[in-house]
Enzyme design. Structure first.
Site, PDB file in Angstrom:
ATOM      1  N   TYR A 184      51.677 -24.606  45.190  1.00  0.00           N
ATOM      2  CA  TYR A 184      51.033 -23.950  46.338  1.00  0.00           C
ATOM      3  C   TYR A 184      51.410 -24.627  47.656  1.00  0.00           C
ATOM      4  O   TYR A 184      51.563 -23.952  48.680  1.00  0.00           O
ATOM      5  CB  TYR A 184      49.512 -23.892  46.172  1.00  0.00           C
ATOM      6  CG  TYR A 184      49.090 -22.680  45.368  1.00  0.00           C
ATOM      7  CD1 TYR A 184      49.009 -21.434  45.964  1.00  0.00           C
ATOM      8  CD2 TYR A 184      48.830 -22.782  44.014  1.00  0.00           C
ATOM      9  CE1 TYR A 184      48.672 -20.307  45.233  1.00  0.00           C
ATOM     10  CE2 TYR A 184      48.483 -21.663  43.269  1.00  0.00           C
ATOM     11  CZ  TYR A 184      48.403 -20.423  43.892  1.00  0.00           C
ATOM     12  OH  TYR A 184      48.081 -19.311  43.161  1.00  0.00           O
ATOM     13  N   ARG A 242      54.638 -23.190  48.792  1.00  0.00           N
ATOM     14  CA  ARG A 242      54.429 -21.845  49.366  1.00  0.00           C
ATOM     15  C   ARG A 242      53.787 -21.938  50.741  1.00  0.00           C
ATOM     16  O   ARG A 242      54.138 -21.211  51.659  1.00  0.00           O
ATOM     17  CB  ARG A 242      53.525 -21.016  48.454  1.00  0.00           C
ATOM     18  CG  ARG A 242      54.232 -20.470  47.245  1.00  0.00           C
ATOM     19  CD  ARG A 242      53.318 -19.539  46.478  1.00  0.00           C
ATOM     20  NE  ARG A 242      53.024 -18.310  47.221  1.00  0.00           N
ATOM     21  CZ  ARG A 242      52.031 -17.485  46.920  1.00  0.00           C
ATOM     22  NH1 ARG A 242      51.234 -17.749  45.923  1.00  0.00           N
ATOM     23  NH2 ARG A 242      51.836 -16.385  47.631  1.00  0.00           N
ATOM     24  N   VAL A 302      48.123 -13.075  50.833  1.00  0.00           N
ATOM     25  CA  VAL A 302      47.365 -14.291  51.153  1.00  0.00           C
ATOM     26  C   VAL A 302      48.031 -15.064  52.292  1.00  0.00           C
ATOM     27  O   VAL A 302      47.607 -16.160  52.625  1.00  0.00           O
ATOM     28  CB  VAL A 302      47.237 -15.201  49.900  1.00  0.00           C
ATOM     29  CG1 VAL A 302      46.442 -14.511  48.808  1.00  0.00           C
ATOM     30  CG2 VAL A 302      48.606 -15.643  49.381  1.00  0.00           C
ATOM     31  N   HIS A 320      42.748 -10.889  48.265  1.00  0.00           N
ATOM     32  CA  HIS A 320      43.164 -11.977  47.364  1.00  0.00           C
ATOM     33  C   HIS A 320      43.052 -13.352  48.018  1.00  0.00           C
ATOM     34  O   HIS A 320      43.651 -14.310  47.540  1.00  0.00           O
ATOM     35  CB  HIS A 320      44.586 -11.716  46.854  1.00  0.00           C
ATOM     36  CG  HIS A 320      44.687 -10.502  45.975  1.00  0.00           C
ATOM     37  ND1 HIS A 320      45.877  -9.941  45.575  1.00  0.00           N
ATOM     38  CD2 HIS A 320      43.717  -9.729  45.411  1.00  0.00           C
ATOM     39  CE1 HIS A 320      45.632  -8.875  44.812  1.00  0.00           C
ATOM     40  NE2 HIS A 320      44.341  -8.729  44.710  1.00  0.00           N
ATOM     41  N   GLY A 358      54.277  -1.388  50.925  1.00  0.00           N
ATOM     42  CA  GLY A 358      54.855  -2.576  50.303  1.00  0.00           C
ATOM     43  C   GLY A 358      54.088  -3.141  49.136  1.00  0.00           C
ATOM     44  O   GLY A 358      54.023  -4.359  48.975  1.00  0.00           O
ATOM     45  N   THR A 359      53.543  -2.266  48.312  1.00  0.00           N
ATOM     46  CA  THR A 359      52.914  -2.779  47.088  1.00  0.00           C
ATOM     47  C   THR A 359      53.467  -2.043  45.879  1.00  0.00           C
ATOM     48  O   THR A 359      53.721  -0.833  45.941  1.00  0.00           O
ATOM     49  CB  THR A 359      51.371  -2.677  47.127  1.00  0.00           C
ATOM     50  OG1 THR A 359      50.840  -3.172  45.886  1.00  0.00           O
ATOM     51  CG2 THR A 359      50.873  -1.265  47.366  1.00  0.00           C
ATOM     52  N   SER A 360      53.652  -2.790  44.782  1.00  0.00           N
ATOM     53  CA  SER A 360      54.114  -2.147  43.556  1.00  0.00           C
ATOM     54  C   SER A 360      52.994  -1.318  42.936  1.00  0.00           C
ATOM     55  O   SER A 360      53.237  -0.478  42.083  1.00  0.00           O
ATOM     56  CB  SER A 360      54.633  -3.193  42.571  1.00  0.00           C
ATOM     57  OG  SER A 360      53.650  -4.184  42.353  1.00  0.00           O
ATOM     58  N   ASN A 412      57.546   2.562  51.069  1.00  0.00           N
ATOM     59  CA  ASN A 412      58.156   1.589  50.153  1.00  0.00           C
ATOM     60  C   ASN A 412      59.610   1.997  49.945  1.00  0.00           C
ATOM     61  O   ASN A 412      59.884   3.167  49.679  1.00  0.00           O
ATOM     62  CB  ASN A 412      57.394   1.620  48.802  1.00  0.00           C
ATOM     63  CG  ASN A 412      57.684   0.413  47.943  1.00  0.00           C
ATOM     64  OD1 ASN A 412      58.826  -0.016  47.807  1.00  0.00           O
ATOM     65  ND2 ASN A 412      56.638  -0.141  47.343  1.00  0.00           N
ATOM     66  N   ALA A 431      58.669  -1.660  55.782  1.00  0.00           N
ATOM     67  CA  ALA A 431      57.493  -1.798  56.647  1.00  0.00           C
ATOM     68  C   ALA A 431      57.897  -2.017  58.102  1.00  0.00           C
ATOM     69  O   ALA A 431      57.344  -1.400  59.018  1.00  0.00           O
ATOM     70  CB  ALA A 431      56.639  -2.970  56.155  1.00  0.00           C
TER      71      ALA A 431
HETATM   72  N1  APR Z   1      58.924  -2.921  53.106  1.00  0.00           N
HETATM   73  C1  APR Z   1      58.072  -2.244  52.286  1.00  0.00           C
HETATM   74  N2  APR Z   1      57.999  -2.465  50.961  1.00  0.00           N
HETATM   75  C2  APR Z   1      58.825  -3.382  50.431  1.00  0.00           C
HETATM   76  C3  APR Z   1      59.750  -4.103  51.211  1.00  0.00           C
HETATM   77  C4  APR Z   1      59.784  -3.834  52.598  1.00  0.00           C
HETATM   78  N3  APR Z   1      60.620  -4.477  53.422  1.00  0.00           N
HETATM   79  N4  APR Z   1      60.440  -4.950  50.388  1.00  0.00           N
HETATM   80  C5  APR Z   1      59.956  -4.761  49.156  1.00  0.00           C
HETATM   81  N5  APR Z   1      58.988  -3.813  49.162  1.00  0.00           N
HETATM   82  C6  APR Z   1      58.165  -3.337  48.053  1.00  0.00           C
HETATM   83  C7  APR Z   1      58.798  -3.441  46.686  1.00  0.00           C
HETATM   84  O1  APR Z   1      59.600  -2.291  46.420  1.00  0.00           O
HETATM   85  C8  APR Z   1      57.563  -3.519  45.782  1.00  0.00           C
HETATM   86  O2  APR Z   1      57.119  -2.210  45.409  1.00  0.00           O
HETATM   87  O3  APR Z   1      57.041  -4.172  47.993  1.00  0.00           O
HETATM   88  C9  APR Z   1      56.515  -4.153  46.685  1.00  0.00           C
HETATM   89  C10 APR Z   1      56.153  -5.570  46.297  1.00  0.00           C
HETATM   90  O4  APR Z   1      55.509  -5.544  45.064  1.00  0.00           O
HETATM   91  P1  APR Z   1      54.914  -6.845  44.389  1.00  0.00           P
HETATM   92  O5  APR Z   1      55.911  -7.956  44.490  1.00  0.00           O
HETATM   93  O6  APR Z   1      54.430  -6.466  43.038  1.00  0.00           O
HETATM   94  O7  APR Z   1      53.681  -7.253  45.328  1.00  0.00           O
HETATM   95  P2  APR Z   1      52.192  -6.702  45.360  1.00  0.00           P
HETATM   96  O8  APR Z   1      52.136  -5.253  45.014  1.00  0.00           O
HETATM   97  O9  APR Z   1      51.628  -7.129  46.660  1.00  0.00           O
HETATM   98  O10 APR Z   1      51.504  -7.529  44.208  1.00  0.00           O
HETATM   99  C11 APR Z   1      50.121  -7.419  44.047  1.00  0.00           C
HETATM  100  O11 APR Z   1      50.082  -9.195  42.470  1.00  0.00           O
HETATM  101  O12 APR Z   1      50.771 -11.268  41.732  1.00  0.00           O
HETATM  102  C12 APR Z   1      49.770 -10.576  42.363  1.00  0.00           C
HETATM  103  O13 APR Z   1      48.098 -11.430  43.738  1.00  0.00           O
HETATM  104  C13 APR Z   1      49.463 -11.075  43.743  1.00  0.00           C
HETATM  105  O14 APR Z   1      48.734  -9.834  45.675  1.00  0.00           O
HETATM  106  C14 APR Z   1      49.683  -9.873  44.628  1.00  0.00           C
HETATM  107  C15 APR Z   1      49.512  -8.720  43.659  1.00  0.00           C
END
Ligand code: APR
Length: 238
Positions: free
Chosen positions: A65, A68, A102, A118, A187-189, A210, A228
């Site tokens: 940590y 990071r 975070v 988170h 930007g979230t999976s 995304n 983003a």
């Molecule tokens: N702009 C927008 N989206 C983007 C970009 C960008 N420049 N670059 C990557 N991405 C997308 C990817 O395609 C992916 O879908 O951002 C997403 C990132 O996904 P993850 O790495 O899974 O992150 P997240 O969804 O925030 O994860 C959720 O998982 O491990 C835990 O607590 C942690 O908060 C986190 C949570």
């Protein structure tokens, strides 16, 4: 840019922006699920970001940590974070940021009232419920620091796998999701709950931003394939 989505932004009474790691990718913070360079590339998250991992090897997880923290302290909010904060300044009360991140970059860009589901990596808290002796004056430096009287360890104030989200933030985020008329999912999976569930709990329109497919694409009234830092300044220009 999809003109219809810009029109939705212009006419929305209340917007929720739900962000994930991709929001900060263009600031230079690696995402979680990018298998080549992601933060978890060499670790399985459940091996490291859990209370059990911390208790079994606190120095190793604390050090991870710290690395990071050091790298996040060096990066800056990107044009996406700044466009969100600027929109909030121009339209007070019209946009609520709910983030899984975070890194504190929305806050550093100037967004008020960020709901950080988170936690915040810059902060620590006690690992066990603090006793009377656990206060700052008794803090002993170390990896991790600890209470010199009882040995209670400090830990990063982030939500680990298997832990509850902070109740007040989650409730506020759920209320905002249920009542907003537009949600921007950036930007979230979309695979980590309950955060991802917010996009399915809204009665409002959902716009997914995304560059890659995500697990929330099917919840989107529109899916914008872009980043983003390029999409948000355009979308939130008004
Ligand atoms: N702009 C927008 N989206 C983007 C970009 C960008 N420049 N670059 C990557 N991405 C997308 C990817 O395609 C992916 O879908 O951002 C997403 C990132 O996904 P993850 O790495 O899974 O992150 P997240 O969804 O925030 O994860 C959720 O998982 O491990 C835990 O607590 C942690 O908060 C986190 C949570």
């Amino acid at each position: 840019m999809n003109g219809e989505v810009r029109q939705w932004v212009r006419t929305a009474r209340h917007i929720v922006l739900l962000s994930g790691a991709g929001m900060s990718a263009e600031s230079g913070v690696p995402t979680f699920r990018d298998t080549q360079t992601g933060l978890w590339a060499n670790f399985r998250p459940e091996q490291l970001a859990t209370e059990a991992a911390y208790r079994s090897d606190p120095a190793m997880v604390w050090d991870w940590y710290q690395v990071r923290r050091d790298s996040i302290a060096k990066v800056q909010p990107n044009p996406g974070h700044r466009a969100v904060a600027a929109f909030q300044r121009r339209h007070p009360g019209r946009l609520t940021v709910v983030t899984q991140n975070v890194d504190g970059l929305h806050q550093r860009a100037g967004s008020p009232g960020v709901l950080a589901l988170h936690g915040n990596i810059a902060e620590d808290r006690w690992l066990d419920a603090p006793r009377a002796c656990c206060d700052a004056s008794r803090l002993r430096d170390g990896r991790p620091p600890a209470c010199s009287a009882c040995g209670n360890l400090r830990r990063p104030a982030v939500v680990w796998f298997g832990e509850m989200l902070p109740a007040a933030e989650l409730e506020a985020a759920e209320a905002a999701a249920q009542t907003c008329d537009l949600m921007l999912v950036v930007g979230t999976s979309g695979v980590v709950y309950p955060a991802a569930g917010l996009a399915r709990a809204t009665a409002g329109r959902v716009v997914v931003i995304n560059p890659e497919p995500s697990a929330l694409d099917d919840a989107g009234d529109a899916v914008l394939r872009g980043t983003a830092a390029t999409m948000l300044p355009e979308l939130l220009a008004g």
